[in-house]
Design a protein around this motif. Structure first.
Motif, PDB file in Angstrom:
ATOM      1  N   GLY A 318       0.998  -1.154  -0.008  1.00  0.00           N
ATOM      2  CA  GLY A 318      -0.014   0.057  -0.069  1.00  0.00           C
ATOM      3  C   GLY A 318       0.821   1.269  -0.030  1.00  0.00           C
ATOM      4  O   GLY A 318       0.558   2.152  -0.781  1.00  0.00           O
ATOM      5  N   ARG A 319       1.967   1.056   0.887  1.00  0.00           N
ATOM      6  CA  ARG A 319       2.773   2.354   0.892  1.00  0.00           C
ATOM      7  C   ARG A 319       3.607   2.450  -0.472  1.00  0.00           C
ATOM      8  O   ARG A 319       3.780   3.657  -1.086  1.00  0.00           O
ATOM      9  CB  ARG A 319       3.872   2.096   1.627  1.00  0.00           C
ATOM     10  CG  ARG A 319       4.907   3.230   2.066  1.00  0.00           C
ATOM     11  CD  ARG A 319       5.786   3.173   3.093  1.00  0.00           C
ATOM     12  NE  ARG A 319       5.291   2.785   4.509  1.00  0.00           N
ATOM     13  CZ  ARG A 319       5.334   1.453   5.175  1.00  0.00           C
ATOM     14  NH1 ARG A 319       5.988   0.543   4.414  1.00  0.00           N
ATOM     15  NH2 ARG A 319       4.497   1.366   6.102  1.00  0.00           N
ATOM     16  N   ARG A 320       3.970   1.444  -1.091  1.00  0.00           N
ATOM     17  CA  ARG A 320       4.366   1.432  -2.674  1.00  0.00           C
ATOM     18  C   ARG A 320       3.801   1.943  -3.529  1.00  0.00           C
ATOM     19  O   ARG A 320       3.913   3.028  -4.473  1.00  0.00           O
ATOM     20  CB  ARG A 320       5.068   0.120  -3.011  1.00  0.00           C
ATOM     21  CG  ARG A 320       5.844  -0.237  -4.174  1.00  0.00           C
ATOM     22  CD  ARG A 320       6.160  -1.509  -4.634  1.00  0.00           C
ATOM     23  NE  ARG A 320       7.064  -1.757  -5.626  1.00  0.00           N
ATOM     24  CZ  ARG A 320       8.226  -1.755  -5.693  1.00  0.00           C
ATOM     25  NH1 ARG A 320       8.687  -1.778  -4.242  1.00  0.00           N
ATOM     26  NH2 ARG A 320       8.903  -1.890  -6.629  1.00  0.00           N
ATOM     27  N   LEU A 321       2.419   1.619  -3.548  1.00  0.00           N
ATOM     28  CA  LEU A 321       1.491   2.005  -4.308  1.00  0.00           C
ATOM     29  C   LEU A 321       1.078   3.504  -4.158  1.00  0.00           C
ATOM     30  O   LEU A 321       0.899   4.156  -5.218  1.00  0.00           O
ATOM     31  CB  LEU A 321       0.158   1.083  -4.337  1.00  0.00           C
ATOM     32  CG  LEU A 321      -1.111   1.553  -5.119  1.00  0.00           C
ATOM     33  CD1 LEU A 321      -0.762   1.408  -6.650  1.00  0.00           C
ATOM     34  CD2 LEU A 321      -2.344   0.621  -4.848  1.00  0.00           C
ATOM     35  N   ALA A 322       0.728   3.969  -2.997  1.00  0.00           N
ATOM     36  CA  ALA A 322       0.634   5.432  -2.689  1.00  0.00           C
ATOM     37  C   ALA A 322       1.695   6.338  -3.108  1.00  0.00           C
ATOM     38  O   ALA A 322       1.476   7.260  -3.491  1.00  0.00           O
ATOM     39  CB  ALA A 322       0.198   5.371  -1.233  1.00  0.00           C
ATOM     40  N   ASP A 323       2.874   5.886  -2.703  1.00  0.00           N
ATOM     41  CA  ASP A 323       3.965   6.725  -3.279  1.00  0.00           C
ATOM     42  C   ASP A 323       4.339   6.728  -4.392  1.00  0.00           C
ATOM     43  O   ASP A 323       4.524   7.967  -4.997  1.00  0.00           O
ATOM     44  CB  ASP A 323       5.221   6.121  -2.473  1.00  0.00           C
ATOM     45  CG  ASP A 323       5.366   6.132  -1.155  1.00  0.00           C
ATOM     46  OD1 ASP A 323       4.751   6.865  -0.360  1.00  0.00           O
ATOM     47  OD2 ASP A 323       6.349   5.619  -0.539  1.00  0.00           O
ATOM     48  N   GLY A 324       3.910   5.810  -5.378  1.00  0.00           N
ATOM     49  CA  GLY A 324       4.133   5.879  -6.667  1.00  0.00           C
ATOM     50  C   GLY A 324       2.902   6.772  -7.346  1.00  0.00           C
ATOM     51  O   GLY A 324       3.213   7.533  -8.247  1.00  0.00           O
ATOM     52  N   LEU A 325       1.677   6.614  -6.848  1.00  0.00           N
ATOM     53  CA  LEU A 325       0.684   7.303  -7.291  1.00  0.00           C
ATOM     54  C   LEU A 325       0.804   8.943  -7.000  1.00  0.00           C
ATOM     55  O   LEU A 325       0.603   9.898  -7.985  1.00  0.00           O
ATOM     56  CB  LEU A 325      -0.703   7.158  -6.653  1.00  0.00           C
ATOM     57  CG  LEU A 325      -1.409   5.620  -7.054  1.00  0.00           C
ATOM     58  CD1 LEU A 325      -2.360   5.450  -5.946  1.00  0.00           C
ATOM     59  CD2 LEU A 325      -1.507   5.506  -8.494  1.00  0.00           C
ATOM     60  N   ARG A 326       1.568   9.191  -5.958  1.00  0.00           N
ATOM     61  CA  ARG A 326       1.587  10.669  -5.343  1.00  0.00           C
ATOM     62  C   ARG A 326       2.958  11.278  -6.288  1.00  0.00           C
ATOM     63  O   ARG A 326       3.027  12.526  -6.139  1.00  0.00           O
ATOM     64  CB  ARG A 326       1.886  10.594  -4.007  1.00  0.00           C
ATOM     65  CG  ARG A 326       0.614  10.511  -3.068  1.00  0.00           C
ATOM     66  CD  ARG A 326       0.834  10.473  -1.594  1.00  0.00           C
ATOM     67  NE  ARG A 326      -0.571  10.340  -1.178  1.00  0.00           N
ATOM     68  CZ  ARG A 326      -0.507   9.387  -0.097  1.00  0.00           C
ATOM     69  NH1 ARG A 326       0.127   8.537   0.391  1.00  0.00           N
ATOM     70  NH2 ARG A 326      -1.885   9.306   0.535  1.00  0.00           N
ATOM     71  N   ARG A 327       3.471  10.465  -6.973  1.00  0.00           N
ATOM     72  CA  ARG A 327       4.716  11.008  -7.796  1.00  0.00           C
ATOM     73  C   ARG A 327       4.272  11.379  -9.095  1.00  0.00           C
ATOM     74  O   ARG A 327       4.905  11.969 -10.018  1.00  0.00           O
ATOM     75  CB  ARG A 327       5.973  10.082  -7.886  1.00  0.00           C
ATOM     76  CG  ARG A 327       6.723   9.997  -6.597  1.00  0.00           C
ATOM     77  CD  ARG A 327       8.108   9.215  -6.904  1.00  0.00           C
ATOM     78  NE  ARG A 327       7.874   7.858  -7.279  1.00  0.00           N
ATOM     79  CZ  ARG A 327       7.681   6.950  -6.069  1.00  0.00           C
ATOM     80  NH1 ARG A 327       8.091   7.355  -4.834  1.00  0.00           N
ATOM     81  NH2 ARG A 327       7.787   5.514  -6.502  1.00  0.00           N
ATOM     82  N   ILE A 328       2.941  10.853  -9.640  1.00  0.00           N
ATOM     83  CA  ILE A 328       2.298  11.228 -10.884  1.00  0.00           C
ATOM     84  C   ILE A 328       2.007  13.011 -10.820  1.00  0.00           C
ATOM     85  O   ILE A 328       1.444  13.383  -9.969  1.00  0.00           O
ATOM     86  CB  ILE A 328       1.205  10.409 -11.016  1.00  0.00           C
ATOM     87  CG1 ILE A 328       1.509   8.959 -11.104  1.00  0.00           C
ATOM     88  CG2 ILE A 328       0.568  11.056 -12.456  1.00  0.00           C
ATOM     89  CD1 ILE A 328       0.413   7.967 -11.433  1.00  0.00           C
ATOM     90  N   ALA A 329       2.284  13.538 -11.548  1.00  0.00           N
ATOM     91  CA  ALA A 329       2.027  15.081 -11.866  1.00  0.00           C
ATOM     92  C   ALA A 329       1.260  15.255 -13.047  1.00  0.00           C
ATOM     93  O   ALA A 329       1.544  15.153 -14.223  1.00  0.00           O
ATOM     94  CB  ALA A 329       3.298  15.955 -12.082  1.00  0.00           C
TER      95      ALA A 329
END
Length: 411
Positions: A318-329
């Motif tokens: 979940g942390r990996r997924l959330a971190d990846g999503l939050r890096r999307i601009a």
């Protein structure tokens, strides 16, 4: 929409099934782990888990074995008799959750209805509230099922439209506002029903400490705190229960979805002796609730969680997924919110609506569904691995890259 044309399975559903869903145009015929296959052999990553009911993945071998083995022995007799499976299941459920007693049901909505009945009768028996006057506080944006009682306290107009009259007895307060809960309690309030995270409401997170403050208020005011963890419970958020993130023990706990291992509808209402003792033979029941087949599968589902590995994986992935999503601009992405493997992508509908986003994800080999037009939920099975998370992230990135950043879209 072209996938609908000429597909006999879709045509049959459209002809004979009530149109109470708007499915994506894909016909699924097989599942294994985090993967699903359609009737043309195309493979998809399941990022929805049937609204968290398939937390252990599709066709988990231990759960399938438990189902098949028990089905050959004994399935349904009703609770007119004891079985050699129910007591063991409920013992494991109570010991794992720290709740003294449990009442087994089938769907999550049935478990919520059970909680409502228990809270009202508890208020009449133990609080001396006049008959028919008990009130329950819920939160705006709630979702607890589709029965007439439950939609009667929904703040979503569509869920209520045309289904009244409703029985009343409910008061609504803003989700995440503990002071509003305190102010809304009256001498006739018996319970506060709350989701630790609002799922169907749009993966809405309350402020840190909210549940802990609600716990203190309910204890001080003599009101039952009832946590609806049908969707958030059993490892989904990276702890066994979402309440555990704030070390909160509610008076009443409602579980479902993942409790049936993605194979059967299994739910439960859990509470202490004072609440449970309001039920006497004939007060409440269910023909299928607590059947031996469900108990065997439910017990095995709980056993899969006992070593904590799946729960830890939900936290890590979940942390990996959330971190990846939050890096999307991208200007269409307003917010990523949630906890563990219960995440939501909040979209700006001026660029793309959530339904259109999910359709584009499907074309990229990822399946999920929108909620409230603007939120794409990502809640894969807890067995998902890092490589599969990365595949989902790439699909999400690809969809965002397909959305023009300089103009709006009606898709």
């Amino acid at each position: 929409m072209n996938a609908r044309i000429g597909n006999p399975h879709i045509a049959l559903e459209e002809r004979y099934c009530a149109h109470n869903y708007a499915p994506l145009p894909v016909v699924l015929c097989r599942g294994e782990g985090v993967w699903l296959w359609d009737d043309h052999g195309h493979r998809y990553l399941d990022m929805m888990s049937a609204y968290s009911a398939v937390s252990f993945g599709h066709a988990h071998p231990r759960l399938v074995a438990a189902l098949a083995g028990q089905a050959r022995r004994l399935a349904v007799t009703s609770r007119a008799f004891y079985s050699d499976r129910l007591g063991l299941f409920l013992q494991r459920l109570c010991e794992m959750t720290g709740m003294p007693r449990a009442l087994p049901m089938n769907s999550g909505a049935e478990a919520v209805e059970t909680a409502i009945k228990a809270a009202r009768k508890w208020g009449y028996r133990h609080r001396g509230i006049a008959d028919g006057r008990a009130r329950i506080i819920a939160c705006r944006g709630n979702f607890a099922g589709r029965t007439t009682t439950i939609v009667g306290f929904s703040s979503e107009a569509q869920y209520r439209d045309g289904f009244g009259p409703f029985d009343g007895g409910f008061d609504l307060v803003p989700f995440g506002d503990a002071a509003a809960l305190d102010a809304a309690i009256t001498p006739e309030t018996v319970a506060f029903l709350v989701e630790p995270i609002q799922g169907e409401g749009g993966i809405v997170m309350p402020p840190d400490g909210y549940l802990r403050r609600c716990r203190e208020i309910c204890a001080r005011r003599g009101v039952l705190m009832m946590c609806d963890e049908v969707q958030t419970g059993l490892g989904r958020t990276g702890r066994l229960l979402a309440c555990d993130h704030e070390d909160v023990r509610p008076d009443c706990l409602i579980l479902g979805k993942a409790l049936g291992g993605g194979l059967l509808p299994v739910s439960a209402f859990l509470a202490g002796d004072e609440v449970m003792d309001v039920f006497t033979p004939g007060d409440h029941g269910s023909t299928f609730g607590g059947n031996a087949l469900s108990a065997a599968v439910g017990a095995e589902a709980l056993a899969l969680l006992q070593d904590g590995e799946l729960i830890a994986n939900a936290r890590e992935q979940g942390r990996r997924l959330a971190d990846g999503l939050r890096r999307i601009a991208h200007p269409a992405l307003r917010e990523v919110r949630g906890r563990g493997l219960m995440l939501g992508i909040d979209l700006d509908p001026r660029f793309i609506k959530a339904r259109g986003f999910c359709e584009r994800l499907m074309a990229c080999g990822v399946l999920t569904k929108e909620t409230h037009d603007t939120v794409v939920r990502l809640a894969p099975p807890l067995v998902i691995a890092s490589e599969e998370v990365d595949l989902a992230l790439q699909a999400v990135r690809d969809v965002f890259q397909s959305i023009p950043a300089h103009r709006v879209s009606d898709s």
